[in-house]
Write a protein that holds these residues in place. Sequence first.
Motif, PDB file in Angstrom:
ATOM      1  N   LEU A   1       0.713  -1.201  -0.156  1.00 41.56           N
ATOM      2  CA  LEU A   1       0.080  -0.049   0.005  1.00 41.56           C
ATOM      3  C   LEU A   1       0.837   1.177   0.008  1.00 41.56           C
ATOM      4  N   GLU A   2       1.896   1.077   0.675  1.00 42.71           N
ATOM      5  CA  GLU A   2       2.579   2.387   0.552  1.00 42.71           C
ATOM      6  C   GLU A   2       3.612   2.755  -0.271  1.00 42.71           C
ATOM      7  N   SER A   3       4.205   1.770  -1.250  1.00 39.69           N
ATOM      8  CA  SER A   3       5.083   1.890  -2.118  1.00 39.69           C
ATOM      9  C   SER A   3       4.179   2.183  -3.440  1.00 39.69           C
ATOM     10  N   LYS A   4       3.290   1.047  -3.753  1.00 36.94           N
ATOM     11  CA  LYS A   4       2.593   1.227  -4.875  1.00 36.94           C
ATOM     12  C   LYS A   4       1.281   2.070  -4.958  1.00 36.94           C
ATOM     13  N   VAL A   5       0.333   1.640  -4.152  1.00 36.19           N
ATOM     14  CA  VAL A   5      -0.924   2.279  -4.090  1.00 36.19           C
ATOM     15  C   VAL A   5      -0.987   3.724  -3.677  1.00 36.19           C
ATOM     16  N   ARG A   6      -0.402   4.086  -2.635  1.00 33.98           N
ATOM     17  CA  ARG A   6      -0.266   5.433  -2.209  1.00 33.98           C
ATOM     18  C   ARG A   6       0.033   6.118  -3.217  1.00 33.98           C
ATOM     19  N   HIS A   7       1.393   5.773  -3.836  1.00 32.68           N
ATOM     20  CA  HIS A   7       2.301   6.703  -5.040  1.00 32.68           C
ATOM     21  C   HIS A   7       1.063   6.910  -5.946  1.00 32.68           C
ATOM     22  N   ASP A   8       0.444   5.922  -6.394  1.00 26.65           N
ATOM     23  CA  ASP A   8      -0.591   6.106  -7.555  1.00 26.65           C
ATOM     24  C   ASP A   8      -1.527   7.107  -7.060  1.00 26.65           C
ATOM     25  N   VAL A   9      -2.148   6.931  -5.877  1.00 23.33           N
ATOM     26  CA  VAL A   9      -3.117   7.910  -5.703  1.00 23.33           C
ATOM     27  C   VAL A   9      -2.660   9.394  -5.599  1.00 23.33           C
ATOM     28  N   LEU A  10      -1.445   9.440  -5.067  1.00 21.39           N
ATOM     29  CA  LEU A  10      -0.913  10.902  -5.081  1.00 21.39           C
ATOM     30  C   LEU A  10      -0.562  11.387  -6.381  1.00 21.39           C
ATOM     31  N   GLN A  11      -0.127  10.525  -7.194  1.00 21.04           N
ATOM     32  CA  GLN A  11       0.033  11.138  -8.519  1.00 21.04           C
ATOM     33  C   GLN A  11      -1.644  11.666  -9.059  1.00 21.04           C
ATOM     34  N   ALA A  12      -2.481  10.997  -8.972  1.00 18.18           N
ATOM     35  CA  ALA A  12      -3.567  11.427  -9.395  1.00 18.18           C
ATOM     36  C   ALA A  12      -4.423  12.369  -8.584  1.00 18.18           C
ATOM     37  N   LEU A  13      -3.692  13.141  -7.537  1.00 23.77           N
ATOM     38  CA  LEU A  13      -4.538  14.139  -6.864  1.00 23.77           C
ATOM     39  C   LEU A  13      -5.134  14.944  -7.574  1.00 23.77           C
ATOM     40  N   ASN A  14      -4.582  15.572  -8.758  1.00 22.96           N
ATOM     41  CA  ASN A  14      -5.401  16.550  -9.506  1.00 22.96           C
ATOM     42  C   ASN A  14      -5.956  16.251 -10.797  1.00 22.96           C
ATOM     43  N   ASN A  15      -6.032  15.061 -11.032  1.00 20.46           N
ATOM     44  CA  ASN A  15      -6.721  14.544 -12.500  1.00 20.46           C
ATOM     45  C   ASN A  15      -7.437  13.133 -12.090  1.00 20.46           C
ATOM     46  N   ASN A  16      -8.648  12.929 -12.150  1.00 23.84           N
ATOM     47  CA  ASN A  16      -9.137  11.464 -12.052  1.00 23.84           C
ATOM     48  C   ASN A  16      -8.663  11.068 -10.443  1.00 23.84           C
ATOM     49  N   PHE A  17      -8.877  11.891  -9.469  1.00 28.71           N
ATOM     50  CA  PHE A  17      -8.341  11.605  -8.239  1.00 28.71           C
ATOM     51  C   PHE A  17      -9.365  10.596  -7.547  1.00 28.71           C
TER      52      PHE A  17
END
Length: 770
Positions: free
Chosen positions: A83-99
Amino acid sequence: MMKGGGMAKKEGKMRIRAFPMTMDEKYVENIWNLLKEAIQEIQRKNNSGLSFEELYRNAYTMVLHKHGERLYSGLKEVVTNHLESKVRHDVLQALNNNFLQTLNAAWNDHQTSMVMIRDILMYMDRVYVQQNNCENVYNLGLVIFRDKVVRYGCIGNHLRVTLLDMIMKERRGEVIDRLAIKNACQMLMMLGIETRNVYEEDFESHFLKQSAEFYKIESQKFLEENSASVYIHKVEARINEEAERATHYLDESTEPRIVEVVEEELIKRHMKTIVEMEGSGVVHMLKNNRMEDLACMYKLFGRVADGHKTIGDCVSRYLREEGKALVTQATDEQSQQTNAVTYIQNLLELKDRFDSFLLHSFSNDKFFKQVISGDFEYFLNLNQRSPEFLSLFIDDKLKKGVKGLSDVEVEQVLDKSMILFRFLQEKDAFEEYYKRHLARRLLNQKSASDDSEKMMISKLKSECGCQFTSKLEGMFKDMTLSNTVNEEFRSHLQNLKNLNGVDLSVRVLTTGFWPGQNAPPPINLPRIPSQAFDVFKNFYLAKHSGRILTLQPSAGTADLNALFFGKKKGEGEDDGAGGAQGGSEGGKAKKHILCVNTYQMVLLLMFNTREKITYEEMREETLVPDRELTRALQPLSVGKSSQRILVKTPKTKEIEPSHTFAVNEAFTSAFHRVKIQQASARQGEAEPERNETRKKVDEDRKHEIEACIVRIMKSRKQLNHNQLVTEVVEQLNKRFQPSPLIIKKRIEGLIEREYMKRSDHDRKLYIYLA
C-alpha cells in the motif's frame, strides 16, 4: 492384558498422543517465502498460476506448528509495503486529475486481493486470530488501507474537499459523477468496520457544517427575494433534494441528519419572519383563502419543534382581531341598532371560514381546533349581549315568515347556533332570553314548525341537561292543554248565551314555566271584554278547583273593527269589539280591522264614548302603568304614517302627561287588516328591559350558587374557603362564570341562615349544619 483391555473398554476413552514433530527455522522460512511470494502475486493480479490448495495447506501447517505470529506479522508487513510503495504513490500522482476514480480503483483492487488472501489464510483466521483476539485478515487489510492511504497526509483532506465541492456544484445545478461519490462514501463506511466513525469524522460532520453555512446564506437570499408561499415551496424542494441526495449517493443514515440541518436553517431560524411576512404571510393567506399554501406551510412547520405553535399564534391573533371587530362594532353606542341576525350570521360565517381552513389546511389538527375554539370563546363573550343576540337569531330562523327554509337547512342553522352556544359563558342568560322568545313565538302563533322547536330543545337538553330545558318543555305542554281547553270552552258556549259578539280564545299558562311578571298590573278592562273573560274564568274554575287565573295583558292580542269617517267631522270612531254599536254615516265610512295588543285595545275602546282624551286621563281610568302606556301609544300616534290611528297634539316625538289624543278620521290604509307594528324585536331589548333581564338572571344565579354550595357542603361536611369556591366555579361554569366575590356573599348568606358555620379554630373552614 485382557483385563486392562476390558477396563479401557469400560471407560470408553481413547487417547491419541500428538506425533512429535518440530519444524526447524529454515523450513518455516521457506514456507513463509512461498506464501509471501503468492500474496505479492495476488496483489499484482497474477494469481492465475497459483495453487490455492497448496497455499492453504502451507498456511495451515505454519499455524498448526505455533508459527501463527510469524505469519500474521509477515502478512501485515507485506500488505503495508504494497500500500505504501505502490497504491499510495498512484493515488498521490492522481491528486489533480481523476483522483476519485484512481482512489476507487485502488480500493476495489485492495478489496479483491484481500478476499483472496483471506481465503488462503482461512485457518489462521479461525485459530490464531480467535485465540489472540486480534483483527481478522480482511479487517486488518481495511485498517492498513485506512491508515496508510485514506488518512495519509493530504489524501484525506483532498478527498473531503473533492466530495464537498462536487455536492456544492450539484446544489448549484451542475451535473456531477454521482457514482464516484457513492463509491467513496461506501468505502468510508466500510473502513469504519461495523461503526460509522470513519465516515462521520472524515466526511459527514464537515458536510453537515458546510450545508448549514450554505443554507444560512441561501435562506437570507430566498427571504429577501420571495413571498412566503414561494419560499415554502422552495424549502420543500430543497428538503426533498437533500433527502434524495443522502439516500442515493451518500449513506442513508445521513438523511435524517442533513434534513434536520436544512429544517433548522431554512425553517426554524426564520419561523416568525415567514409567518409574519407582510403581504404574503399567514394573515395574507387567511385573508385571501390560500388554503393550499397554508396546508404546505402547516406540513413544513410540522417538521420542527414549535412550528405549529408559531402558525397557531399568528392565526389566533388574526382571528381575534377579526372577531373583535365584529363584536365591538356591535357594542359601539352609535350602532346600537345592530341587527342581531346579521351579528350572529357574521360570526357563523367567520366560524365556517376558519373551519374550512382547519379541515383543508391544518388537516383537522387538534391543536388548531383548540386555538380556534378558544378565540371564539374569547371574543363572543366580549359582548354582553351575545346570549340575547344568539337567541334572537334562532328566534328569527324558527319563526314563520318568508325564509322558506327546508327542515334540513333549519337543522344545519341550529347546529351552527349550537356551536356558538357552546362558546357562551353565560348560558343561563341565553336560557332566559330563549324562554322569552319562545313564549312570544308560541303565544303569537309565529312558530314555523313544532318539530324544529322540539329539535332545538333536544339539542339544548343534550348539551346542558334536562333542568335547563324543563321549563321550555313545560311551555309546550301548556300550549297543547290550552288548545284542548279552548275547544271545550267553545262547545260550552254553544249551550250558553253569546259573549256580546266577542270571539275569545284563551291560553292558560303555568306561572313557573313562562317568563314575564309573576304579578301583572291589575288594569281596568272595558265592560265587554271583561265580561267575556269572566265567562271563561267561571267555566275554567268549575273544572279545576283551587286554581287562580290572572290576566296577563302584556302577552295578549285583540282584533278590533273600526270605522273611519274621512275628513268630515263625524261621530268619531266606532271601535266596538264586534262592530255592534253605531252605523256608518252615508256609507262613506271606511272599515278596517286593527290588530293590536291588549293595552292598545283598552285605550282605543275609550274613544267610543268621547273624542279627546289626555294621557293623564287614560292612565287614571285604565290603571295601565306608565311604561306600558307609553309603549302602547307610541306606535298608534307617532309610529309609521300608515299606522297612525290617533292624532296627538302637540305633534312631538315624546309623550307628556298633558298631551291629548283624538281619532285620526283621515286614516287610510291599503289593507283591510291593519297590523299595528310593535317595538321591533330584532334589535333586542331596550336598555331598561335589558337591565331587568340582567336583574332576573342575577337573581336566579344567587339561588343556583346557594344550591350548589349546599350540595357540596352536604357531601363534604367540611371544606376550606378556597376549595369551596373552586368547586362551585367548577360545577357552575357550564352555565355561567360565577365571580368569587358573589360566591363569598352567598356563603355569608347561608351562614346567617344557619345552613353552615365557620369553624371555631379556623375562620376559613366551613362546617355543614344539617
